[in-house]
Write a protein that holds these residues in place. Structure first.
Motif, PDB file in Angstrom:
ATOM      1  N   ALA A 132       7.653  46.831  49.488  1.00 56.73           N
ATOM      2  CA  ALA A 132       8.530  46.007  50.316  1.00 56.73           C
ATOM      3  C   ALA A 132       9.899  45.949  49.640  1.00 56.73           C
ATOM      4  CB  ALA A 132       7.935  44.616  50.444  1.00 56.73           C
ATOM      5  N   TYR A 133      10.936  45.952  50.440  1.00 60.32           N
ATOM      6  CA  TYR A 133      12.290  45.822  49.893  1.00 60.32           C
ATOM      7  C   TYR A 133      13.160  45.147  50.948  1.00 60.32           C
ATOM      8  CZ  TYR A 133      13.353  49.724  52.928  1.00 60.32           C
ATOM      9  OH  TYR A 133      13.500  50.490  54.043  1.00 60.32           O
ATOM     10  N   GLY A 134      14.374  44.763  50.556  1.00 63.33           N
ATOM     11  CA  GLY A 134      15.263  44.075  51.501  1.00 63.33           C
ATOM     12  C   GLY A 134      15.608  42.694  50.970  1.00 63.33           C
ATOM     13  N   SER A 135      16.604  42.070  51.586  1.00 65.09           N
ATOM     14  CA  SER A 135      17.073  40.786  51.049  1.00 65.09           C
ATOM     15  C   SER A 135      16.322  39.586  51.649  1.00 65.09           C
ATOM     16  CB  SER A 135      18.577  40.635  51.296  1.00 65.09           C
ATOM     17  OG  SER A 135      18.831  40.854  52.659  1.00 65.09           O
ATOM     18  N   PHE A 136      15.612  39.814  52.758  1.00 69.42           N
ATOM     19  CA  PHE A 136      14.923  38.688  53.412  1.00 69.42           C
ATOM     20  C   PHE A 136      13.490  38.594  52.877  1.00 69.42           C
ATOM     21  CE2 PHE A 136      12.707  36.650  57.008  1.00 69.42           C
ATOM     22  CZ  PHE A 136      13.535  35.573  57.213  1.00 69.42           C
ATOM     23  N   TRP A 137      13.381  38.281  51.575  1.00 65.32           N
ATOM     24  CA  TRP A 137      12.049  38.358  50.963  1.00 65.32           C
ATOM     25  C   TRP A 137      11.343  37.015  50.842  1.00 65.32           C
ATOM     26  CZ3 TRP A 137      12.936  35.221  46.973  1.00 65.32           C
ATOM     27  CH2 TRP A 137      14.153  35.274  46.301  1.00 65.32           C
ATOM     28  N   TYR A 138      12.021  35.913  51.137  1.00 63.49           N
ATOM     29  CA  TYR A 138      11.436  34.600  50.821  1.00 63.49           C
ATOM     30  C   TYR A 138      10.029  34.359  51.442  1.00 63.49           C
ATOM     31  CZ  TYR A 138      10.421  29.701  50.800  1.00 63.49           C
ATOM     32  OH  TYR A 138       9.747  28.524  50.676  1.00 63.49           O
ATOM     33  N   PRO A 139       9.845  34.432  52.795  1.00 65.58           N
ATOM     34  CA  PRO A 139       8.511  34.134  53.342  1.00 65.58           C
ATOM     35  C   PRO A 139       7.452  35.120  52.863  1.00 65.58           C
ATOM     36  CG  PRO A 139      10.014  34.828  55.110  1.00 65.58           C
ATOM     37  CD  PRO A 139      10.812  34.744  53.850  1.00 65.58           C
ATOM     38  N   TRP A 140       7.857  36.372  52.710  1.00 64.74           N
ATOM     39  CA  TRP A 140       6.928  37.412  52.240  1.00 64.74           C
ATOM     40  C   TRP A 140       6.470  37.084  50.810  1.00 64.74           C
ATOM     41  CZ3 TRP A 140       7.231  40.828  48.149  1.00 64.74           C
ATOM     42  CH2 TRP A 140       6.351  41.908  48.180  1.00 64.74           C
ATOM     43  N   PHE A 141       7.422  36.685  49.956  1.00 66.15           N
ATOM     44  CA  PHE A 141       7.124  36.340  48.576  1.00 66.15           C
ATOM     45  C   PHE A 141       6.205  35.119  48.515  1.00 66.15           C
ATOM     46  CE2 PHE A 141       8.665  33.712  44.881  1.00 66.15           C
ATOM     47  CZ  PHE A 141       8.000  34.428  43.898  1.00 66.15           C
ATOM     48  N   MET A 142       6.453  34.127  49.375  1.00 68.62           N
ATOM     49  CA  MET A 142       5.612  32.929  49.363  1.00 68.62           C
ATOM     50  C   MET A 142       4.175  33.278  49.762  1.00 68.62           C
ATOM     51  SD  MET A 142       7.474  30.640  48.167  1.00 68.62           S
ATOM     52  CE  MET A 142       6.602  29.106  48.406  1.00 68.62           C
ATOM     53  N   ARG A 143       4.014  34.230  50.688  1.00 68.67           N
ATOM     54  CA  ARG A 143       2.644  34.642  51.048  1.00 68.67           C
ATOM     55  C   ARG A 143       1.960  35.322  49.857  1.00 68.67           C
ATOM     56  NH1 ARG A 143       5.027  35.700  56.208  1.00 68.67           N
ATOM     57  NH2 ARG A 143       5.153  37.923  55.843  1.00 68.67           N
ATOM     58  N   ARG A 144       2.754  36.048  49.042  1.00 65.13           N
ATOM     59  CA  ARG A 144       2.161  36.676  47.835  1.00 65.13           C
ATOM     60  C   ARG A 144       1.736  35.604  46.836  1.00 65.13           C
ATOM     61  NH1 ARG A 144       3.212  39.957  51.261  1.00 65.13           N
ATOM     62  NH2 ARG A 144       1.120  39.290  51.720  1.00 65.13           N
ATOM     63  N   MET A 191       8.487  43.568  44.031  1.00 63.55           N
ATOM     64  CA  MET A 191       9.292  44.563  44.748  1.00 63.55           C
ATOM     65  C   MET A 191      10.274  45.228  43.787  1.00 63.55           C
ATOM     66  SD  MET A 191      11.385  41.973  47.265  1.00 63.55           S
ATOM     67  CE  MET A 191      12.881  42.897  47.483  1.00 63.55           C
ATOM     68  N   PRO A 192      10.496  46.558  43.963  1.00 63.35           N
ATOM     69  CA  PRO A 192      11.334  47.264  42.998  1.00 63.35           C
ATOM     70  C   PRO A 192      12.812  46.906  43.134  1.00 63.35           C
ATOM     71  CG  PRO A 192      10.622  48.746  44.747  1.00 63.35           C
ATOM     72  CD  PRO A 192       9.921  47.443  44.972  1.00 63.35           C
ATOM     73  N   GLY A 193      13.228  46.308  44.248  1.00 65.47           N
ATOM     74  CA  GLY A 193      14.628  45.955  44.453  1.00 65.47           C
ATOM     75  C   GLY A 193      14.869  45.675  45.920  1.00 65.47           C
ATOM     76  N   GLU A 194      16.104  45.329  46.263  1.00 63.49           N
ATOM     77  CA  GLU A 194      16.385  44.981  47.657  1.00 63.49           C
ATOM     78  C   GLU A 194      16.835  46.191  48.478  1.00 63.49           C
ATOM     79  OE1 GLU A 194      19.015  41.611  47.895  1.00 63.49           O
ATOM     80  OE2 GLU A 194      17.555  40.273  46.949  1.00 63.49           O
ATOM     81  N   ALA A 195      17.323  47.249  47.797  1.00 62.94           N
ATOM     82  CA  ALA A 195      17.919  48.387  48.524  1.00 62.94           C
ATOM     83  C   ALA A 195      16.899  49.506  48.779  1.00 62.94           C
ATOM     84  CB  ALA A 195      19.087  48.934  47.720  1.00 62.94           C
ATOM     85  N   LEU A 196      17.193  50.304  49.820  1.00 59.26           N
ATOM     86  CA  LEU A 196      16.335  51.459  50.122  1.00 59.26           C
ATOM     87  C   LEU A 196      16.249  52.391  48.914  1.00 59.26           C
ATOM     88  CD1 LEU A 196      14.722  53.337  51.971  1.00 59.26           C
ATOM     89  CD2 LEU A 196      16.900  54.166  52.912  1.00 59.26           C
ATOM     90  N   ASP A 197      17.368  52.562  48.202  1.00 60.40           N
ATOM     91  CA  ASP A 197      17.350  53.444  47.025  1.00 60.40           C
ATOM     92  C   ASP A 197      16.342  52.971  45.977  1.00 60.40           C
ATOM     93  OD1 ASP A 197      19.043  55.348  47.881  1.00 60.40           O
ATOM     94  OD2 ASP A 197      20.836  54.516  46.927  1.00 60.40           O
ATOM     95  N   ASP A 198      16.202  51.647  45.846  1.00 65.15           N
ATOM     96  CA  ASP A 198      15.218  51.110  44.891  1.00 65.15           C
ATOM     97  C   ASP A 198      13.807  51.518  45.321  1.00 65.15           C
ATOM     98  OD1 ASP A 198      17.218  49.707  43.444  1.00 65.15           O
ATOM     99  OD2 ASP A 198      17.153  48.090  44.918  1.00 65.15           O
ATOM    100  N   ALA A 199      13.550  51.422  46.631  1.00 67.46           N
ATOM    101  CA  ALA A 199      12.232  51.787  47.151  1.00 67.46           C
ATOM    102  C   ALA A 199      11.982  53.287  46.968  1.00 67.46           C
ATOM    103  CB  ALA A 199      12.123  51.397  48.629  1.00 67.46           C
ATOM    104  N   LEU A 200      13.024  54.104  47.230  1.00 65.81           N
ATOM    105  CA  LEU A 200      12.862  55.561  47.093  1.00 65.81           C
ATOM    106  C   LEU A 200      12.559  55.932  45.641  1.00 65.81           C
ATOM    107  CD1 LEU A 200      15.746  56.744  49.453  1.00 65.81           C
ATOM    108  CD2 LEU A 200      13.305  57.222  49.774  1.00 65.81           C
TER     109      LEU A 200
END
Ligand code: FDA
Length: 313
Positions: free
Chosen positions: A284-296, A35-44
């Motif tokens: 994907a971005y945001g601070s709640f990345w743990y379960p998503w990351f584990m699926r990756r 993921m490029p970062g946790e913030a919307l600006d990172d995603a943009l």
């Protein structure tokens, strides 16, 4: 399913690890690969760079299973801001939402109202994608999807799209029921921990089912009803078969697209775009990345190598 995959998917559901893992810098460094970062600006910023390379994008704000209606409201407000930012910059970017983030566990009506608010802001040539979560949510997700599809005006590209998982035995029947409605369907293999009674345990069978379902998405009746397909996989052997099928059946590039996750198979993403197919990257971005990351990690346990390398770097 391999033991490593099973363990990683079990760890994805661990509250203990969810609390602790994000505190470690080496874990966060590994997450940065996906993921490029946790913030919307990172995603943009990432979406702009992808657009310069001829790639479209799909944003998803990480988070699952909310506890209150006000949390669902915050997520909805966030996605409304995202849709506005995309429109202002005219980015080739869509959004993909989890219905549990819009309040599905709390109240299906509330969830539908939030979904309808987002759909009202989707650009005329874009689709809002609905993710598919664990198998216990499939019925409720399809019900709300069909309701949203029936309420949306017909147009060149369906306003709302649904994700279907090739590992579920039920998906072939679900797809048959949806085809006459002319929906947008994102086909994936499936990322959750499911019992063998519900999901095919062997990768070989899932891959074959994925290919068969793609064939149905491109059947004459599906194309006549206006189905738009998103083939969401990083599996290059499968993609090669699917490209050959598209050419054999004369499926026009406007009728489908490939989708992949940010940071995975970047060369293949660019190759597909260069071959004239629409190719979109899910960011994907945001601070709640743990379960998503584990699926990756579970999708490719070799990714644990990056975790270990970052531990020692
Ligand atoms: P497979 O797992 O067989 O992988 C094929 C190859 O791709 C691997 O050998 C490896 O080289 C590469 N690869 C795959 N995953 C990797 C990873 N994490 N890291 C590095 N390399 C990797 N699932 C779901 O249940 N509900 C959903 O809503 C969605 N939504 C979604 C959207 C989009 C755009 C994508 C691409 C995927 C999803 N998924 C999903 C996830 C999906 O179900 C599946 O878990 C992953 O796509 C991995 O499966 P593949 O099809 O890539 O094949």
């Amino acid at each position: 399913m391999s033991l490593a995959r099973r363990l990683l998917l079990a760890a994805a559901q661990s509250h203990f690890l969810r609390e602790r893992a994000p505190r470690y810098r080496f874990v966060r460094r590994t997450v940065a690969r996906f993921m490029p970062g946790e913030a919307l600006d990172d995603a943009l910023q990432a979406a702009r760079q992808l657009a310069d390379q001829g790639l479209a994008s799909v944003f998803t704000h990480l988070g699952e299973n909310l506890a209150t209606a006000s949390e669902a409201e915050q997520v909805t407000q966030h996605y409304l801001r995202v849709l506005e930012a995309i429109a202002v910059e005219r980015l080739p970017t869509e959004i993909s939402v989890k219905l549990t983030q819009l309040g599905l566990d709390l109240d299906a009506e509330l969830c539908y109202r939030n979904l309808a608010r987002l759909l009202g802001q989707v650009a005329p040539d874009a689709t809002l994608w609905i993710d598919m979560e664990a198998s216990s949510y499939v019925d409720a997700t399809l019900t709300l999807f069909c309701r949203a599809l029936a309420a949306a005006p017909r147009r060149a590209r369906p306003r709302v799209g649904i994700c279907l998982q090739a590992y579920l035995y039920r998906t072939a029947a679900d797809l048959e029921a949806l085809l006459p409605l002319g929906p947008a369907v994102r086909l994936v293999k499936g990322a959750y921990r499911e019992p063998a009674t519900v999901a095919m345990p062997r990768k070989r069978d899932v891959d074959e089912n994925f290919f068969r379902l793609t064939g149905r998405l491109w059947s004459p009746e599906a194309r006549q009803s206006g189905v738009h397909a998103a083939i969401a996989t990083h599996d290059r052997a499968l993609i090669a078969r699917i490209e050959a099928l598209a050419r054999e059946r004369g499926v026009p590039p406007s009728a489908f697209e490939f989708q992949m996750l940010y940071g995975i198979q970047r060369t293949e993403q660019r190759r597909l775009a260069g071959s004239g197919w629409r190719s979109a990257v899910l960011i994907a971005y945001g601070s709640f990345w743990y379960p998503w990351f584990m699926r990756r990690l579970a999708e490719r346990p070799a990714n644990l190598g990056f975790v270990v390398r970052n531990l020692f770097n």
